[in-house]
Design a protein around this motif. Structure first.
Motif: not given
Length: 312
Positions: A103-128
């Protein structure tokens, strides 16, 4: 079964879907998928999770819808799902594997809350599905196993930084594997859900110093060359949620991020998100979460105080 998706709002909800006992940690879980063909008691064939999930499946086949497409398991065995995304279970099957949900609440206070936006594989565009080499698979499985062992210790302020660090390492490792394999055709989606997801993320990912007007259904519809009514009706048909509900879900997630790490006051967060009056923002936030922005901020302060006291 109903047309509206079944919404799993917590890790505990996910465990119930898979007939598992209550999770040891309420914000992250790792569990084995062997003999876990489940979801038989879900109220709908469509699912929406309010958290991230990663799925490794051996000998996967059949059809598992992802947005308006379906995952392609011919290309690999690792798939990803972000909060609010739509999954449709049809004749999907697999022999074994594992699932990691957090859950996002796990890392609200860590840098991951920003860096997770960099991971393109969580997008609908990546279906393979992502294919792992034997060496990469071993590295991923070892790290997932370590995360699983840590989560079994339950929720505590000592273990949380370790789990978040392990999780970010895993995501960065997968990101490297993904970009080593990715090709232009792997992310060429242009369907409505992909377009809506991209437009909303683009809107909310602006610099907090740049004040923008409140995101409205009309603005979103204009960007997609649709009427507000048609956009809402289509989204309701596909996901069970209206355009305004999609906006509010992402708005509250952005608000939680700003409250957690930006140092802005609640009123300043409201203005950054485009609200003219902080009271209007508080109403939307409470309607979506059950508590006020101030209560959310106070809970973070309490958590920080407990963590610091234990360190000292």
């Amino acid at each position: 079964m109903t047309n509206a998706p079944y919404v799993a709002r917590s890790i505990a909800d996910l465990h119930r879907l898979f007939f598992l006992p209550a999770p040891k940690h309420d914000l992250i879980t790792v569990f084995d998928l062997t003999n876990r063909q489940c979801l038989a008691h879900a109220s709908s064939s469509s699912l929406v999770f309010d958290f991230y999930s990663i799925w490794y499946k051996e000998n996967a086949g059949g059809t598992l819808g992802y947005g308006q497409r379906a995952f392609d398991f011919n290309t690999g065995s690792l798939t990803f799902q972000a909060p609010g995304q739509l999954i449709t279970v049809e004749d999907h099957y697999f022999s074994a594997g594992w699932a990691l949900a957090f859950h996002p609440d796990l890392f609200r206070q860590y840098s991951l809350v920003q860096s997770i936006k960099d991971f393109d594989f969580f997008s609908y565009e990546v279906y393979r599905a992502l294919q792992l080499t034997p060496e990469n698979e071993e590295s991923v499985n070892l790290l997932v196993s370590d995360i699983g062992k840590e989560t079994q210790l339950g929720k505590n302020s000592f273990g949380e930084p370790i789990i978040v660090a392990q999780l970010e390492l895993l995501l960065r490792m997968i990101n490297r594997f993904y970009h080593n394999q990715s090709s232009p055709e792997q992310s060429s989606g242009s369907d409505l859900l992909t377009a809506v997801e991209n437009e909303i993320q683009k809107y909310f990912n602006h610099d907090a110093k740049d004040l923008r007007p409140l995101l409205t259904v009309k603005y979103l519809a204009d960007q997609l060359n649709l009427t507000p009514h048609h956009l809402s009706e289509k989204l309701k048909e596909l996901t069970g949620s209206s355009a305004l509900q999609h906006i509010h879900f992402n708005m509250v997630e952005k608000a939680k991020e700003l409250i957690s790490i930006s140092g802005l006051t609640i009123s300043e967060v409201a203005y950054v998100l485009g609200f003219e009056y902080p009271q209007s923002f508080s109403k939307v936030f409470k309607n979506k979460t059950g508590f006020t922005p101030t209560a959310f901020k106070n809970s973070l302060c309490t958590k920080r105080s407990v963590s610091l006291s234990r360190k000292n």
